[in-house]
Every structure is written in structure tokens, then in C-alpha cells.
Design a protein around this motif. Sequence first.
Motif, PDB file in Angstrom:
ATOM      1  N   GLN A 122      -9.581  -6.906 -18.069  1.00  0.00           N
ATOM      2  CA  GLN A 122      -9.135  -7.754 -16.962  1.00  0.00           C
ATOM      3  C   GLN A 122      -7.902  -7.154 -16.291  1.00  0.00           C
ATOM      4  O   GLN A 122      -7.774  -7.164 -15.067  1.00  0.00           O
ATOM      5  N   LEU A 123      -6.992  -6.629 -17.093  1.00  0.00           N
ATOM      6  CA  LEU A 123      -5.774  -6.049 -16.523  1.00  0.00           C
ATOM      7  C   LEU A 123      -6.063  -4.724 -15.812  1.00  0.00           C
ATOM      8  O   LEU A 123      -5.404  -4.389 -14.826  1.00  0.00           O
ATOM      9  N   LYS A 124      -7.065  -3.981 -16.282  1.00  0.00           N
ATOM     10  CA  LYS A 124      -7.419  -2.702 -15.641  1.00  0.00           C
ATOM     11  C   LYS A 124      -7.912  -2.909 -14.220  1.00  0.00           C
ATOM     12  O   LYS A 124      -7.742  -2.040 -13.370  1.00  0.00           O
ATOM     13  N   GLU A 125      -8.538  -4.071 -13.962  1.00  0.00           N
ATOM     14  CA  GLU A 125      -8.997  -4.359 -12.605  1.00  0.00           C
ATOM     15  C   GLU A 125      -7.837  -4.280 -11.618  1.00  0.00           C
ATOM     16  O   GLU A 125      -8.007  -3.867 -10.474  1.00  0.00           O
ATOM     17  N   TYR A 126      -6.651  -4.666 -12.050  1.00  0.00           N
ATOM     18  CA  TYR A 126      -5.498  -4.642 -11.155  1.00  0.00           C
ATOM     19  C   TYR A 126      -5.008  -3.222 -10.895  1.00  0.00           C
ATOM     20  O   TYR A 126      -4.410  -2.954  -9.855  1.00  0.00           O
ATOM     21  N   LEU A 127      -5.296  -2.304 -11.797  1.00  0.00           N
ATOM     22  CA  LEU A 127      -4.984  -0.903 -11.519  1.00  0.00           C
ATOM     23  C   LEU A 127      -5.853  -0.402 -10.378  1.00  0.00           C
ATOM     24  O   LEU A 127      -5.391   0.318  -9.493  1.00  0.00           O
ATOM     25  N   PHE A 128      -7.126  -0.793 -10.384  1.00  0.00           N
ATOM     26  CA  PHE A 128      -8.022  -0.396  -9.302  1.00  0.00           C
ATOM     27  C   PHE A 128      -7.566  -1.011  -7.986  1.00  0.00           C
ATOM     28  O   PHE A 128      -7.625  -0.374  -6.941  1.00  0.00           O
ATOM     29  N   TYR A 129      -7.099  -2.234  -8.034  1.00  0.00           N
ATOM     30  CA  TYR A 129      -6.627  -2.869  -6.820  1.00  0.00           C
ATOM     31  C   TYR A 129      -5.368  -2.169  -6.299  1.00  0.00           C
ATOM     32  O   TYR A 129      -5.192  -2.026  -5.092  1.00  0.00           O
ATOM     33  N   ALA A 130      -4.520  -1.715  -7.206  1.00  0.00           N
ATOM     34  CA  ALA A 130      -3.316  -0.988  -6.790  1.00  0.00           C
ATOM     35  C   ALA A 130      -3.712   0.278  -6.024  1.00  0.00           C
ATOM     36  O   ALA A 130      -3.069   0.634  -5.027  1.00  0.00           O
ATOM     37  N   GLU A 131      -4.779   0.938  -6.460  1.00  0.00           N
ATOM     38  CA  GLU A 131      -5.271   2.114  -5.736  1.00  0.00           C
ATOM     39  C   GLU A 131      -5.750   1.716  -4.346  1.00  0.00           C
ATOM     40  O   GLU A 131      -5.520   2.431  -3.372  1.00  0.00           O
ATOM     41  N   ALA A 132      -6.412   0.582  -4.256  1.00  0.00           N
ATOM     42  CA  ALA A 132      -6.876   0.102  -2.954  1.00  0.00           C
ATOM     43  C   ALA A 132      -5.689  -0.197  -2.036  1.00  0.00           C
ATOM     44  O   ALA A 132      -5.728   0.098  -0.834  1.00  0.00           O
ATOM     45  N   LEU A 133      -4.626  -0.757  -2.602  1.00  0.00           N
ATOM     46  CA  LEU A 133      -3.419  -1.022  -1.804  1.00  0.00           C
ATOM     47  C   LEU A 133      -2.797   0.280  -1.299  1.00  0.00           C
ATOM     48  O   LEU A 133      -2.334   0.351  -0.160  1.00  0.00           O
ATOM     49  N   ARG A 134      -2.805   1.291  -2.151  1.00  0.00           N
ATOM     50  CA  ARG A 134      -2.286   2.602  -1.704  1.00  0.00           C
ATOM     51  C   ARG A 134      -3.105   3.128  -0.537  1.00  0.00           C
ATOM     52  O   ARG A 134      -2.558   3.704   0.412  1.00  0.00           O
ATOM     53  N   ALA A 135      -4.425   2.962  -0.607  1.00  0.00           N
ATOM     54  CA  ALA A 135      -5.290   3.415   0.486  1.00  0.00           C
ATOM     55  C   ALA A 135      -4.975   2.655   1.770  1.00  0.00           C
ATOM     56  O   ALA A 135      -4.956   3.239   2.863  1.00  0.00           O
ATOM     57  N   VAL A 136      -4.707   1.359   1.662  1.00  0.00           N
ATOM     58  CA  VAL A 136      -4.339   0.557   2.836  1.00  0.00           C
ATOM     59  C   VAL A 136      -3.032   1.080   3.427  1.00  0.00           C
ATOM     60  O   VAL A 136      -2.905   1.213   4.645  1.00  0.00           O
ATOM     61  N   CYS A 137      -2.086   1.395   2.563  1.00  0.00           N
ATOM     62  CA  CYS A 137      -0.800   1.929   3.046  1.00  0.00           C
ATOM     63  C   CYS A 137      -0.989   3.277   3.740  1.00  0.00           C
ATOM     64  O   CYS A 137      -0.378   3.532   4.783  1.00  0.00           O
ATOM     65  N   ARG A 138      -1.847   4.127   3.172  1.00  0.00           N
ATOM     66  CA  ARG A 138      -2.114   5.427   3.813  1.00  0.00           C
ATOM     67  C   ARG A 138      -2.769   5.217   5.184  1.00  0.00           C
ATOM     68  O   ARG A 138      -2.424   5.904   6.157  1.00  0.00           O
ATOM     69  N   LYS A 139      -3.698   4.269   5.262  1.00  0.00           N
ATOM     70  CA  LYS A 139      -4.358   3.970   6.534  1.00  0.00           C
ATOM     71  C   LYS A 139      -3.330   3.487   7.553  1.00  0.00           C
ATOM     72  O   LYS A 139      -3.363   3.883   8.722  1.00  0.00           O
ATOM     73  N   HIS A 140      -2.388   2.651   7.103  1.00  0.00           N
ATOM     74  CA  HIS A 140      -1.341   2.173   8.007  1.00  0.00           C
ATOM     75  C   HIS A 140      -0.482   3.339   8.486  1.00  0.00           C
ATOM     76  O   HIS A 140      -0.137   3.418   9.673  1.00  0.00           O
TER      77      HIS A 140
END
Length: 183
Positions: free
Chosen positions: A25-43
Motif C-alpha cells: 500500500q505504501l509503495k503505491e505512493y512511491l509510484f504517485y511521487a514519480e507521477a508528480l515529478r512528471a507533472v512538474c517536468r511537464k509544467h
Amino acid sequence: DEQGLKKYASSIDDILEDEEHYADQLKEYLFYAEALRAVCRKHELTQYDLETAAQDLAAKKQQCEELATGTVRTFSLKGMTTKLFGQETPEQREARIKMLEEQIKEGEQQLKSKNLEGREFVKNAWADIERFKEQKNHDLKEALISYAVMQISMCKKAIWDILKDCAVLFCFSFCVPSGRKKS
């Protein structure tokens, strides 16, 4: 006692399985953190495109002003060719000014479009992040409560097993006295 060790070994396997579930369950949030990084790169890329469009527009405006006034403020290849080969004809200059004015209009529209696109992206990304925060808080709270309950249950079971073992030893030592024979 061998049977007791097998019982403890099987309970450890159950505990490890439960703990792995919580870790997943906690590992899912690591994947989400990667998605947030991608959003920041897109911005960052969107912001870079906006800044590039603004610089291009400013350069075209400066070129147009220089052509209209006939003064060159910066060193350019065009300025050097003009010095070497002479001035453009008025018709050539008017055509270039007209072309630059069209490019400026297009650049202004492009800048507005990129600005709007950037604002929309930030608005949507921010809404997604807020939704994630709420869900994350709920999920983490649930996972930690479940983990705590699992730990408490494990401790209760261990205490119960110890008490049972103690009771068996106690009964064994008092119920079957050593050195006495049954008559």
C-alpha cells in the motif's frame, strides 16, 4: 518443544504476509511521487515554451521597430550586410515590416495561447494534487490503523501463547509431583 516452534514459525509467516500487504500500500505512493515529478517536468516544459514565445515576440518587435526607425541597437548579421552592401530599398523594407507585423500578430496569439494553456495546466494539476492529498491522508490513516491493529493482535496472540505455555508448565509441575508414585 518442536510443536511450539512450528506454531511460532507459522505465525511469523502470517505476520510477514500482513506486513507485506501494508508495504505494498505504501509503495503505491512511491509510484504517485514519480507521477508528480512528471507533472512538474511537464509544467517546466510548458513554462519554457511560454518564455521562448515571449522572447521571440520581443525580438520580432525590436526588429520591426529598428526597421521602421532605421536604427540598429544590437549587432546583427543584417546590420553588417547593410553596412557592407548598402540599404534596402523602401519597398523591401516595407515588405519586411509588413511580414514582421504579421509575425508579431501570430506571436501575440501564440503567447496568449501558451499563457492560457499554462494556466489551465496548473489549475488542473493543482486540483489533481489536492485530490491526491485528501486520498493519501485517508489511505495512510487506514493503512497505519490496520498495521497497528495487526501489531496489537500479534502481541495479544503472543501473550496468550506464553500464558498457555506457562499454565501448562504450572499445571505440569503441580499436577504431577516429581518423585511421587501414583497409588
